[in-house]
Design a protein around this motif. Structure first.
Motif, PDB file in Angstrom:
ATOM      1  N   UNK A  56       0.834  -1.212   0.000  1.00 13.55           N
ATOM      2  CA  UNK A  56       0.000   0.000   0.000  1.00 13.55           C
ATOM      3  C   UNK A  56       0.867   1.259   0.000  1.00 13.55           C
ATOM      4  N   UNK A  57       0.284   2.325  -0.596  1.00 12.22           N
ATOM      5  CA  UNK A  57       0.943   3.626  -0.618  1.00 12.22           C
ATOM      6  C   UNK A  57      -0.078   4.698  -0.261  1.00 12.22           C
ATOM      7  N   UNK A  58       0.446   5.856   0.183  1.00 16.94           N
ATOM      8  CA  UNK A  58      -0.444   6.979   0.469  1.00 16.94           C
ATOM      9  C   UNK A  58      -1.277   7.283  -0.774  1.00 16.94           C
ATOM     10  N   UNK A  59      -2.580   7.409  -0.600  1.00 22.82           N
ATOM     11  CA  UNK A  59      -3.487   7.666  -1.715  1.00 22.82           C
ATOM     12  C   UNK A  59      -4.222   6.431  -2.187  1.00 22.82           C
ATOM     13  N   UNK A  60      -3.744   5.227  -1.806  1.00 23.05           N
ATOM     14  CA  UNK A  60      -4.443   3.997  -2.162  1.00 23.05           C
ATOM     15  C   UNK A  60      -5.728   3.890  -1.346  1.00 23.05           C
ATOM     16  N   UNK A  61      -6.644   3.096  -1.870  1.00 28.94           N
ATOM     17  CA  UNK A  61      -7.874   2.804  -1.130  1.00 28.94           C
ATOM     18  C   UNK A  61      -7.711   1.442  -0.471  1.00 28.94           C
ATOM     19  N   UNK A  62      -8.028   1.394   0.825  1.00 29.27           N
ATOM     20  CA  UNK A  62      -7.871   0.155   1.586  1.00 29.27           C
ATOM     21  C   UNK A  62      -9.210  -0.279   2.163  1.00 29.27           C
ATOM     22  N   UNK A  63      -9.383  -1.590   2.246  1.00 30.41           N
ATOM     23  CA  UNK A  63     -10.487  -2.158   3.007  1.00 30.41           C
ATOM     24  C   UNK A  63      -9.862  -2.713   4.278  1.00 30.41           C
ATOM     25  N   UNK A  64     -10.248  -2.163   5.431  1.00 29.84           N
ATOM     26  CA  UNK A  64      -9.580  -2.518   6.687  1.00 29.84           C
ATOM     27  C   UNK A  64     -10.588  -2.895   7.757  1.00 29.84           C
ATOM     28  N   UNK A  65     -10.141  -3.739   8.677  1.00 32.33           N
ATOM     29  CA  UNK A  65     -10.860  -3.986   9.922  1.00 32.33           C
ATOM     30  C   UNK A  65      -9.936  -3.532  11.035  1.00 32.33           C
ATOM     31  N   UNK A  66     -10.416  -2.623  11.874  1.00 29.85           N
ATOM     32  CA  UNK A  66      -9.577  -2.040  12.917  1.00 29.85           C
ATOM     33  C   UNK A  66     -10.161  -2.379  14.281  1.00 29.85           C
ATOM     34  N   UNK A  67      -9.352  -2.977  15.128  1.00 30.54           N
ATOM     35  CA  UNK A  67      -9.754  -3.303  16.500  1.00 30.54           C
ATOM     36  C   UNK A  67      -9.010  -2.370  17.451  1.00 30.54           C
ATOM     37  N   UNK A  68      -9.763  -1.623  18.231  1.00 27.14           N
ATOM     38  CA  UNK A  68      -9.167  -0.673  19.169  1.00 27.14           C
ATOM     39  C   UNK A  68      -9.059  -1.345  20.538  1.00 27.14           C
ATOM     40  N   UNK A  69      -7.832  -1.388  21.060  1.00 28.36           N
ATOM     41  CA  UNK A  69      -7.577  -2.146  22.288  1.00 28.36           C
ATOM     42  C   UNK A  69      -6.817  -1.310  23.309  1.00 28.36           C
ATOM     43  N   UNK A  70      -7.098  -1.609  24.570  1.00 31.63           N
ATOM     44  CA  UNK A  70      -6.342  -1.047  25.687  1.00 31.63           C
ATOM     45  C   UNK A  70      -5.813  -2.234  26.475  1.00 31.63           C
ATOM     46  N   UNK A  71      -4.535  -2.539  26.293  1.00 35.13           N
ATOM     47  CA  UNK A  71      -4.004  -3.791  26.814  1.00 35.13           C
ATOM     48  C   UNK A  71      -4.640  -4.945  26.057  1.00 35.13           C
ATOM     49  N   UNK A  72      -5.220  -5.885  26.802  1.00 37.24           N
ATOM     50  CA  UNK A  72      -5.914  -7.006  26.162  1.00 37.24           C
ATOM     51  C   UNK A  72      -7.401  -6.733  25.963  1.00 37.24           C
ATOM     52  N   UNK A  73      -7.886  -5.627  26.508  1.00 40.88           N
ATOM     53  CA  UNK A  73      -9.322  -5.317  26.432  1.00 40.88           C
ATOM     54  C   UNK A  73      -9.662  -4.672  25.089  1.00 40.88           C
ATOM     55  N   UNK A  74     -10.706  -5.200  24.436  1.00 41.25           N
ATOM     56  CA  UNK A  74     -11.183  -4.633  23.176  1.00 41.25           C
ATOM     57  C   UNK A  74     -12.200  -3.536  23.489  1.00 41.25           C
ATOM     58  N   UNK A  75     -11.939  -2.317  23.015  1.00 38.24           N
ATOM     59  CA  UNK A  75     -12.825  -1.185  23.268  1.00 38.24           C
ATOM     60  C   UNK A  75     -13.910  -1.067  22.207  1.00 38.24           C
ATOM     61  N   UNK A  76     -13.532  -1.266  20.949  1.00 34.12           N
ATOM     62  CA  UNK A  76     -14.483  -1.192  19.843  1.00 34.12           C
ATOM     63  C   UNK A  76     -13.818  -1.744  18.595  1.00 34.12           C
ATOM     64  N   UNK A  77     -14.644  -2.003  17.579  1.00 30.44           N
ATOM     65  CA  UNK A  77     -14.129  -2.548  16.322  1.00 30.44           C
ATOM     66  C   UNK A  77     -14.795  -1.844  15.146  1.00 30.44           C
ATOM     67  N   UNK A  78     -13.985  -1.509  14.166  1.00 32.74           N
ATOM     68  CA  UNK A  78     -14.468  -0.927  12.915  1.00 32.74           C
ATOM     69  C   UNK A  78     -14.351  -2.007  11.854  1.00 32.74           C
ATOM     70  N   UNK A  79     -15.494  -2.523  11.414  1.00 35.61           N
ATOM     71  CA  UNK A  79     -15.517  -3.698  10.538  1.00 35.61           C
ATOM     72  C   UNK A  79     -15.467  -3.312   9.064  1.00 35.61           C
TER      73      UNK A  79
END
Length: 495
Positions: free
Chosen positions: A178-201
């Motif tokens: 990937x390069x800046x300007x590319x379009x990506x399909x991503x899944x992002x998991x936001x974590x604090x330590x081992x705890x999952x705060x939220x997920x962007x699917x």
């Protein structure tokens, strides 16, 4: 649960109530009010209600309107008392808000069910109400202002056209990094330590230097994600914006980014089909002219915002008043609505608007406090100078929003009315007129500046997602008192 009761408008004159009203000021923008209706007035209202009911009352064993008054009063007591309670409340609230020196900015808020029913003795209740702060109007004539003026040239139009084309271009999946300007399909998991705060699917994003979120930002997003391929997972730190909890600033939160797909931009040509899709343009020249007009409005908007900030900063220097935290929190959405309306009116695309809204939400408390102070100062000048929004000005605003959204004016107006944003639109018009008046009476120096607005926009890609679970801040404040009857303690304080 708290209940706001609107004061009614009555067509016929009513005898004013004899009221005892006690007002205290726990904060600059809040008044605590205790209202006592004497027993004689309570009995007058009860008598009027029964006088109206008796001639039409239907009581078993009697013809309509022929039952003895005592029997009618006994059978219909509960209904009449409830009716009189509501009427006493509404009439006394209307009288209090009309006669008191404070200028209310919200409806009285209280728990209707906790107030005792009227009967023998006086009828008393209490409520809190938010009011406009009291301050001396600052001197606004003769200010020295610098007005930044942006120049919209052919290069700016070409860059904007490239962005328009990119939004409609074809992206092809690839195994390349990937390069800046590319379009990506991503899944992002936001974590604090081992705890999952939220997920962007499976979110589709454009890879930029930073990823903007509703309550934070991944400042190293581009640096950490660029060079990664489909199937890779990478971690990048998250910086939280301003929250009610100051300790949130020290939290260590990371975003685990899984790259589902990398897409590269394919070339796109401007042909008749694309011109029609973009807005039924006859030629590329006509399209460029439309883009230039839109960029000019955006530049004018940034100039207006810069001048507004200079004006309000100068005016605010000479006024000082506290803003209750609850008021600031509840007004956050109204301020966001106002900014969104302004940006849509001035031709900003939804991605740019989303980015600005994210930035405002990340610093919501400070930006809302500033906006409220500006509003109170500008509104006071507007009243003194008899400035208000005219019907044709509402129509002009609706027309501009409709042009930018591609919707009909009728549909835009219906949506604004349904969502309660016409008041925000009115404030927007009035505040703009006040700033224009101040500028007309100021010593203004114009200064040509280069616009880096689009460069800044390209450095960050916004998504509508909160890292932390959203807290429920109701638009209607909770009642100050669990019980809105007048307590013994309050009675003693009055004495």
């Amino acid at each position: 649960m708290s209940t706001s009761i609107d004061s009614p408008e009555t067509a016929e004159e009513t005898t004013p109530l004899q009221l005892d009203v006690q007002v205290s000021s726990p904060q600059a923008c809040v008044r605590d009010v205790v209202v006592t209706v004497p027993e004689s007035e309570v009995q007058r209202y009860l008598k009027d209600a029964y006088d109206e009911l008796v001639p039409e009352a239907q009581v078993p064993g009697f013809r309509s309107g022929r039952a003895p008054r005592r029997l009618v009063e006994k059978q219909f007591k509960d209904r009449v008392v409830e009716q009189v309670k509501g009427k006493l409340l509404m009439d006394s609230l209307a009288q209090v808000t009309d006669n008191q020196e404070f200028s209310a900015i919200s409806e009285p808020d209280f728990d209707y069910n906790s107030i005792p029913e009227p009967g023998d003795g006086p009828f008393s209740f209490q409520f809190s109400i938010e009011v406009r702060p009291e301050f001396e109007t600052p001197q606004w004539k003769g200010l020295a202002l610098t007005k930044p003026v942006e120049k919209v040239d052919d290069e700016a139009v070409t860059q904007a056209l490239d962005r328009v084309l990119k939004d409609r271009a074809t992206f092809e999946a690839t195994d390349e990094p990937s390069e800046i300007g590319d379009r990506l399909l991503v899944t992002i998991t936001f974590k604090e330590g081992d705890a999952v705060l939220s997920t962007l699917e499976e979110e589709s994003i454009t890879l930029a230097d930073a990823l903007s979120l509703a309550d934070g930002v991944c400042e190293q997003f581009g640096k950490d994600v660029a060079g990664k391929k489909e199937g890779d997972t990478v971690s990048t730190p998250v910086k939280l914006g301003q929250t009610d909890d100051e300790s949130d600033a020290d939290r260590k939160i990371v975003a685990e980014v899984k790259i589902e797909e990398v897409q590269k931009l394919e070339s796109i040509e401007i042909d008749s089909e694309l011109l029609e899709e973009l807005g039924d343009f006859e030629s590329e020249t006509e399209l460029r002219e439309f883009i230039k007009e839109s960029l000019t409005r955006q530049a004018e908007y940034r100039t207006q915002q810069a001048v507004r900030k200079t004006v309000t900063d100068l005016l605010a220097e000479s006024v000082n008043f506290e803003l209750p935290a609850d008021l600031v929190r509840r007004q956050t959405n109204r301020e966001l609505q106002r900014r969104v309306l302004e940006m849509r009116r001035n031709g900003f695309d939804e991605t740019t608007i989303r980015g600005i809204v994210n930035a405002l939400q990340q610093n919501a408390k400070a930006s809302t406090e500033s906006a409220l102070r500006e509003h109170f100062v500008l509104e006071q000048i507007a009243e003194e100078e008899s400035l208000d929004a005219e019907p044709q000005e509402f129509e002009q605003e609706v027309m501009l929003i409709a042009q930018q959204s591609g919707e009909s004016e009728r549909k835009v107006r219906a949506r604004l009315e349904k969502t309660g944003q016409m008041d925000a639109l009115r404030n927007q018009i009035v505040e703009r007129k006040v700033v224009e008046l101040v500028v007309e009476n100021a010593k203004v120096t114009e200064e040509e500046v280069a616009s880096d607005a689009q460069d800044e926009a390209n450095k960050s890609f916004p998504v509508s997602h909160s890292v932390l679970a959203k807290k429920d801040h109701s638009a209607i404040p909770e009642a100050k008192y669990e019980d809105n009857s007048v307590t013994e303690k309050t009675e003693q304080a009055k004495d």
